[in-house]
Design a protein around this motif. Structure first.
Motif, PDB file in Angstrom:
ATOM      1  N   MET A   1      44.554  -3.873 -43.413  1.00  0.00           N
ATOM      2  CA  MET A   1      43.634  -4.588 -44.318  1.00  0.00           C
ATOM      3  C   MET A   1      44.121  -4.419 -45.739  1.00  0.00           C
ATOM      4  SD  MET A   1      41.029  -6.034 -42.866  1.00  0.00           S
ATOM      5  CE  MET A   1      40.277  -6.084 -41.260  1.00  0.00           C
ATOM      6  N   ALA A   2      44.083  -5.492 -46.480  1.00  0.00           N
ATOM      7  CA  ALA A   2      44.557  -5.407 -47.847  1.00  0.00           C
ATOM      8  C   ALA A   2      43.529  -4.664 -48.704  1.00  0.00           C
ATOM      9  CB  ALA A   2      44.798  -6.799 -48.398  1.00  0.00           C
ATOM     10  N   ARG A   3      42.241  -4.923 -48.408  1.00  0.00           N
ATOM     11  CA  ARG A   3      41.220  -4.207 -49.194  1.00  0.00           C
ATOM     12  C   ARG A   3      41.033  -2.827 -48.596  1.00  0.00           C
ATOM     13  NH1 ARG A   3      37.576  -8.042 -47.877  1.00  0.00           N
ATOM     14  NH2 ARG A   3      35.920  -6.528 -47.822  1.00  0.00           N
ATOM     15  N   THR A   4      40.879  -1.852 -49.431  1.00  0.00           N
ATOM     16  CA  THR A   4      40.697  -0.500 -48.892  1.00  0.00           C
ATOM     17  C   THR A   4      39.307  -0.376 -48.285  1.00  0.00           C
ATOM     18  OG1 THR A   4      40.085   0.138 -51.120  1.00  0.00           O
ATOM     19  CG2 THR A   4      42.286   0.722 -50.383  1.00  0.00           C
ATOM     20  N   VAL A   5      39.262   0.317 -47.157  1.00  0.00           N
ATOM     21  CA  VAL A   5      37.982   0.512 -46.490  1.00  0.00           C
ATOM     22  C   VAL A   5      37.223   1.618 -47.218  1.00  0.00           C
ATOM     23  CG1 VAL A   5      36.904   1.049 -44.307  1.00  0.00           C
ATOM     24  CG2 VAL A   5      39.098  -0.111 -44.356  1.00  0.00           C
ATOM     25  N   SER A   6      35.931   1.414 -47.355  1.00  0.00           N
ATOM     26  CA  SER A   6      35.144   2.429 -48.056  1.00  0.00           C
ATOM     27  C   SER A   6      35.218   3.735 -47.286  1.00  0.00           C
ATOM     28  CB  SER A   6      33.703   1.964 -48.178  1.00  0.00           C
ATOM     29  OG  SER A   6      33.086   1.997 -46.905  1.00  0.00           O
ATOM     30  N   SER A   7      35.310   4.834 -48.016  1.00  0.00           N
ATOM     31  CA  SER A   7      35.423   6.116 -47.320  1.00  0.00           C
ATOM     32  C   SER A   7      34.121   6.444 -46.610  1.00  0.00           C
ATOM     33  CB  SER A   7      35.804   7.226 -48.301  1.00  0.00           C
ATOM     34  OG  SER A   7      35.064   7.096 -49.486  1.00  0.00           O
ATOM     35  N   ARG A   9      32.467   4.294 -44.796  1.00  0.00           N
ATOM     36  CA  ARG A   9      32.622   3.716 -43.473  1.00  0.00           C
ATOM     37  C   ARG A   9      33.577   4.549 -42.620  1.00  0.00           C
ATOM     38  NH1 ARG A   9      34.758  -2.158 -42.277  1.00  0.00           N
ATOM     39  NH2 ARG A   9      35.459  -1.539 -40.224  1.00  0.00           N
ATOM     40  N   LYS A  10      34.607   5.058 -43.295  1.00  0.00           N
ATOM     41  CA  LYS A  10      35.571   5.883 -42.571  1.00  0.00           C
ATOM     42  C   LYS A  10      34.888   7.107 -41.976  1.00  0.00           C
ATOM     43  CE  LYS A  10      40.395   6.671 -43.419  1.00  0.00           C
ATOM     44  NZ  LYS A  10      41.441   7.180 -44.299  1.00  0.00           N
ATOM     45  N   ILE A  11      33.992   7.687 -42.745  1.00  0.00           N
ATOM     46  CA  ILE A  11      33.319   8.894 -42.267  1.00  0.00           C
ATOM     47  C   ILE A  11      32.421   8.562 -41.085  1.00  0.00           C
ATOM     48  CG2 ILE A  11      31.677  10.681 -42.883  1.00  0.00           C
ATOM     49  CD1 ILE A  11      32.821  10.752 -45.614  1.00  0.00           C
ATOM     50  N   VAL A  12      31.709   7.456 -41.197  1.00  0.00           N
ATOM     51  CA  VAL A  12      30.849   7.056 -40.084  1.00  0.00           C
ATOM     52  C   VAL A  12      31.676   6.871 -38.823  1.00  0.00           C
ATOM     53  CG1 VAL A  12      29.433   5.183 -39.203  1.00  0.00           C
ATOM     54  CG2 VAL A  12      29.090   5.990 -41.528  1.00  0.00           C
ATOM     55  N   ASN A  13      32.781   6.125 -38.984  1.00  0.00           N
ATOM     56  CA  ASN A  13      33.670   5.921 -37.836  1.00  0.00           C
ATOM     57  C   ASN A  13      34.119   7.252 -37.252  1.00  0.00           C
ATOM     58  OD1 ASN A  13      33.567   3.165 -38.100  1.00  0.00           O
ATOM     59  ND2 ASN A  13      35.413   3.057 -39.357  1.00  0.00           N
ATOM     60  N   THR A  14      34.521   8.154 -38.153  1.00  0.00           N
ATOM     61  CA  THR A  14      35.044   9.433 -37.704  1.00  0.00           C
ATOM     62  C   THR A  14      34.001  10.196 -36.898  1.00  0.00           C
ATOM     63  OG1 THR A  14      36.371   9.491 -39.703  1.00  0.00           O
ATOM     64  CG2 THR A  14      36.215  11.526 -38.437  1.00  0.00           C
TER      65      THR A  14
ATOM     66  N   LEU C  93      36.170   0.941 -31.424  1.00  0.00           N
ATOM     67  CA  LEU C  93      35.894   2.073 -32.292  1.00  0.00           C
ATOM     68  C   LEU C  93      37.188   2.749 -32.737  1.00  0.00           C
ATOM     69  CD1 LEU C  93      33.939   3.988 -33.641  1.00  0.00           C
ATOM     70  CD2 LEU C  93      33.759   5.253 -31.483  1.00  0.00           C
ATOM     71  N   LEU C  94      38.080   2.982 -31.786  1.00  0.00           N
ATOM     72  CA  LEU C  94      39.306   3.700 -32.115  1.00  0.00           C
ATOM     73  C   LEU C  94      40.233   2.881 -32.994  1.00  0.00           C
ATOM     74  CD1 LEU C  94      40.183   5.538 -28.794  1.00  0.00           C
ATOM     75  CD2 LEU C  94      39.317   6.496 -30.906  1.00  0.00           C
ATOM     76  N   ASP C  95      40.019   1.564 -33.026  1.00  0.00           N
ATOM     77  CA  ASP C  95      40.858   0.718 -33.852  1.00  0.00           C
ATOM     78  C   ASP C  95      40.445   0.793 -35.312  1.00  0.00           C
ATOM     79  OD1 ASP C  95      41.604  -2.784 -34.200  1.00  0.00           O
ATOM     80  OD2 ASP C  95      42.982  -1.080 -34.147  1.00  0.00           O
ATOM     81  N   GLN C  96      39.246   1.359 -35.556  1.00  0.00           N
ATOM     82  CA  GLN C  96      38.765   1.438 -36.924  1.00  0.00           C
ATOM     83  C   GLN C  96      39.480   2.544 -37.674  1.00  0.00           C
ATOM     84  OE1 GLN C  96      36.536  -0.787 -37.999  1.00  0.00           O
ATOM     85  NE2 GLN C  96      36.678  -1.622 -35.930  1.00  0.00           N
ATOM     86  N   PRO C  97      39.540   2.420 -38.985  1.00  0.00           N
ATOM     87  CA  PRO C  97      40.114   3.517 -39.771  1.00  0.00           C
ATOM     88  C   PRO C  97      39.207   4.743 -39.714  1.00  0.00           C
ATOM     89  CG  PRO C  97      39.232   1.812 -41.203  1.00  0.00           C
ATOM     90  CD  PRO C  97      39.146   1.275 -39.812  1.00  0.00           C
TER      91      PRO C  97
END
Lengths: 276, 333, 290
Positions: A1-7, A9-14, C93-97
């Motif tokens: 993705m060209a736009r950086t993902v909000s951190s 969202r990253k934490i939620v994903n994690t 899910l795993l495809d997400q950052p």
């Protein structure tokens, strides 16, 4: 993705991913932990996660009482044996199909793959009788032979796909340089195919180690690999969870480690290349 | 040493006849170029000579001996592939040494020959590198080094410069020509680029759909093309072809005249036309002129000639430079 | 590429594989067919006699057979349902950052690498056991009665265990396919104004459809012959509630020593598998063209 993902969202994903991951992995984790408990601890209620008296006695007992090491060696011999035998037979065949294809090559390859789809049950009876009458029942060599046969299609297929990735011109160059067929395979093809051969080796060892039909039905006590040995724990003989856990942990550890390094190969081998 | 003769050689792939029948003689020490459009069979022909494919019919004679059934290893030929085909797991030194190793030579002889080849090709500093650490041009030279080291009866080149960028191509062209002067070995060279063919060859073999259209020296093909195909293939930009009344005026079905053989004038000439696109190269200008009653012709003028789009000009073909062709497309002499 | 020399060498090099697989295909299968027409019991050797289609008749009219067919389909469909839907979800899910994606992958893949007997026993004893299992403990701690999984819902339990083992496979395959989706396509869709859900429905799902098909077909082939998990947990029981076709044939061959009957059952299993294999081979064939 060209736009950086909000951190954020990253934490939620994690968090989400790790939670699910741990949940899925939990049975294995639990087994490993239980292997270090005493039998009493193992069935204690409430069950303890990390804080208990860690002990190695289960590992010792499993080996002493049921000769775990012998079964482990059986698994090793059968897995490596069938894999190496398979490679020996498959490498020339895969070479032929990758570098000297005929209009029929594709059909032959498909037919070979289709042999893997035959249900084992369909030939259980004759194989059992055959093994019994030729004295192959409960022998390591018998199992090596049958595992080679059932995995041969996958070995050939995987080697074929790896060989096809080698540029044909390089082999032609070897021919122009005066190499005979044997020298061409030894000096040029094999070094270039080593990663592919290693991947195939890895995948097949995993498949053979975990095979749980023929290893259960064609062995008794002498040649029983770990799959059969663990199965013998299915009839409970008193309190034994901790020992079962120890035996299980030792049985699965090698393949877990091996498999963690072979994810790409697993995809390639088990989907017959239909997904890249 | 280094003469190759093809007698009635043909090649069929399944139902598809790639080469119907070819007779060809290559003399020792010649630089022969197979040239032609894609699919004309030139690479196939080269591979037949190399032994990488079997002939479907005919004979291949190398140095007076029938080599038709010999495997590549026994034909004493070397090949330089379009993709260089270097052994990726071996160093440059091992790559060049490989043919000698296959021939069973002893280590000191191998080392010496490898050093010699490396010196000739300016590779001495790269001997211990792997192919993936080299540039395109360097890889090309390693491929050539590997070919030289065997001292073959003939070198075979399969479009070796196609993968290089334009500037490098010009340099390598010179290097290969110089190599030929130096080694004086027969070289058979395949390319689709007629500039390479013209500049490098002693003898050009023009191929089309598996057939030999003409064999001759570059200038012969340029001045006296045997048919429409060769006339249109050799020379850039392409020869102009005119049919109809003007051709009849020359007692031919089709006449051809090269852009560089047309004189231009703004006042008088044989054919009148209007300038369409003008391509300025600085040294030359190529004009695409819409000529009344004929169509678009290309003419070359000096870079300083003052014309622009829409101007009216007169074109005149130079005396003696008009090629005449009959109905079958063959040249009328 | 090939010349006469390489072609004849090639034939020789393929011979062992082809001959071995041919023998492996033909000989045992032919023997099974032969046995299926005999009345042959290992406990009464030497009394074999021709039985025509009797074995097939008995097998096909045995109520256990219908139960087995139903159970087989239930296992296949149940596991497919869980693994495909779960696989798509996990793959997305795993495809997400995220942080530590590599480790999560390792955790998720693990069940697939466990041998079936270990997996089954771990679940049987440590989770599903109504006295000592973890599920029992969890139930008791919220005041519920512990549920005897393996006795009261044997089929569901088996499905759960097998699904746990195959979820990683589906996830891995779908994740691989997902990651091959062209980044530029996603960007073009964003430019065209597509929101996340639209992108999923119109771009991702179609792209995944092939991988999903592959997962379904390959898993079906293997799921038809689930065996070890049943042997080690329920032994097909209670009664035949968790017996599938594979287990039924096994029971008949090695527990009842009915060679004739088991052979007939084996042939039926082969026919079933062939139908699935037909579609799978077509799918793979298309890959080879590519």
């Amino acid at each position: 993705m060209a736009r950086t993902v909000s951190s954020q969202r990253k934490i939620v994903n994690t968090v989400l991913a790790w939670t699910i991951g741990v949940l899925i992995f939990f049975p294995i984790l639990w087994t490993v932990l239980t292997s270090f408990k005493t039998e009493a601890e193992a069935i204690a209620s409430p069950p303890s996660l990390l804080f208990f008296d860690w002990t190695f006695e289960n590992y010792r007992e499993v080996q002493v009482r049921s000769d775990y090491f012998k079964h482990f060696m059986n698994s090793v011999v059968i897995s490596f044996g069938s894999t190496l035998l398979g490679l020996l037979i498959a490498i020339p065949a895969a070479w032929a199909m990758a570098f000297a294809p005929t209009p029929k090559t594709k059909d032959v390859l498909m037919w070979m793959l289709s042999t893997k789809m035959m249900p084992a049950v369909g030939v259980l009876v004759p194989m059992y009788l055959l093994f019994r009458n030729t004295g192959l029942l409960d022998t390591r060599i018998g199992l090596v032979m049958i595992l080679t046969l059932i995995n041969l299609p996958i070995i050939i297929w995987m080697l074929y796909t790896y060989f096809k990735e080698i540029p044909g011109e390089i082999l032609e160059a070897a021919r122009m340089d005066g190499a005979s067929l044997a020298k061409e395979i030894v000096y040029v093809l094999t070094p270039m195919a080593v990663p592919g051969i290693a991947s195939t080796l890895l995948l097949n060892i995993i498949l053979a180690w975990n095979e749980a039909f023929w290893t259960l039905n064609l062995t008794a006590s002498k040649a029983a690999p770990l799959t059969a040995f663990i199965a013998s724990y299915s009839s409970p003989e008193g309190l034994f969870y901790a020992k079962l856990s120890a035996a299980s942990t030792m049985a699965i550890a090698p393949i877990l480690i091996l498999g963690w390094f072979s994810q790409k190969q697993l995809v390639r081998g088990l989907t017959f290349g239909a997904v890249k | 040493m280094g003469s190759i003769t093809l007698k009635n050689v043909s090649k069929v792939f399944g139902a598809h006849t790639v080469i119907p029948s070819i007779d060809l003689a290559i003399d020792n020490g010649e630089f022969v170029v197979f040239v032609g459009p894609s699919g004309c069979g030139k690479s196939t022909l080269l591979r037949l000579i190399a032994g990488l494919e079997d002939v479907s019919g005919g004979q291949i004679v190398i140095d007076g001996k029938d080599a038709t059934d010999l495997p590549p290893a026994k034909r004493r030929l070397s090949m330089v592939f379009q993709s260089y085909a270097l052994y990726p797991h071996m160093s440059v030194r091992s790559n060049i040494a490989f043919p000698l190793k296959m021939a069973g030579e002893d280590k000191s002889a191998i080392d010496r020959k490898v050093e010699d080849a490396a010196r000739v090709l300016n590779l001495t500093d790269y001997l211990d590198r792997k192919p993936r650490q080299l540039s395109g041009g360097q890889r090309q030279r390693v491929a050539i080094g590997r070919a030289i080291v065997r001292q073959p009866a003939a070198f075979l080149f399969d479009e070796p410069l196609s993968n290089l960028d334009a500037a490098l191509r010009v340099n390598m062209r010179l290097e290969i020509s110089q190599l030929h002067q130096q080694l004086k070995t027969t070289m058979v060279y395949v390319t689709h680029d007629q500039v390479e063919a013209m500049t490098m060859a002693d003898k050009i073999v023009v191929l089309n759909k598996g057939n030999v259209e003409q064999v001759g020296s570059p200038l012969e093909l340029y001045r006296r093309p045997a048919n429409l195909f060769v006339a249109g293939f050799i020379g850039s930009p392409r020869m102009n072809f005119i049919t109809g009344e003007i051709a009849r005026g020359y007692s031919a079905h089709t006449v051809g005249v090269r852009p560089e053989h047309i004189d231009l004038s703004t006042s008088t000439g044989a054919w009148r036309g209007t300038v369409g696109v003008a391509e300025h190269l600085g040294s030359d200008t190529f004009l695409h002129v819409a000529v009344d009653g004929v169509g678009t012709l290309t003419a070359r003028v000096g870079g300083d000639f003052p014309v622009k789009h829409g101007d009216q000009v007169y074109l005149s073909p130079q005396e003696g430079r008009v090629q005449r062709f009959n109905e079958e497309g063959l040249a009328i002499r | 590429m090939a010349t006469l020399h390489t072609r004849s060498a090639a034939r020789l090099m393929m011979a062992p594989s082809v001959l071995l697989l041919l023998a492996w295909m033909v000989v045992p299968l032919a023997m099974t067919v032969y046995f299926s027409f005999l009345r042959y019991n290992l406990l009464m050797p030497g009394m074999e006699e021709w039985a025509g289609f009797d074995n097939y008749k008995y097998f096909l009219t045995d109520p256990a057979f219908f139960q087995a067919i139903f159970n087989t389909l239930a296992i296949v469909l149940g596991v497919l349902f869980i693994t495909v839907l779960g696989g798509i979800g996990l793959a997305l899910l795993l495809d997400q950052p995220m942080f530590g994606q590599g480790i999560v992958r390792i955790l998720v893949i693990a069940p697939f690498l466990i041998m079936p007997t270990v997996a089954a026993l771990v679940w049987k004893n440590m989770f599903m056991n109504p006295v000592n299992g973890l599920f029992a403990y969890l139930a008791k701690s919220v005041g519920l009665q512990p549920f005897d999984f393996l006795n009261n819902a044997p089929l569901m339990s088996i499905i759960l265990i097998v699904a746990w083992q195959w979820l990683p496979f589906a996830t891995l395959i779908l994740l691989t396919a997902l990651q091959s989706l062209d980044e530029e396509q996603k960007e073009a869709a964003q430019m065209d104004g597509a929101g996340a859900w639209s992108r999923f429905v119109y771009l991702t799902l179609p792209h995944l459809s092939r991988a999903i098909t592959v997962v379904i077909l390959i898993q079906t082939i293997f799921l038809l012959s689930v065996f070890a998990e049943i042997l080690v947990t329920t032994n097909g029981g209670p009664g035949t509630q968790s017996t599938n076709l594979t287990f039924l044939v096994y029971a008949q061959a090695l527990l009842q020593f009915d060679v004739g009957g088991a052979s007939a059952g084996g042939i039926i299993a082969v026919i079933l598998a062939n139908i699935v294999a037909f579609f799978l081979m077509r799918m793979i064939g298309k890959t080879l063209e590519a």
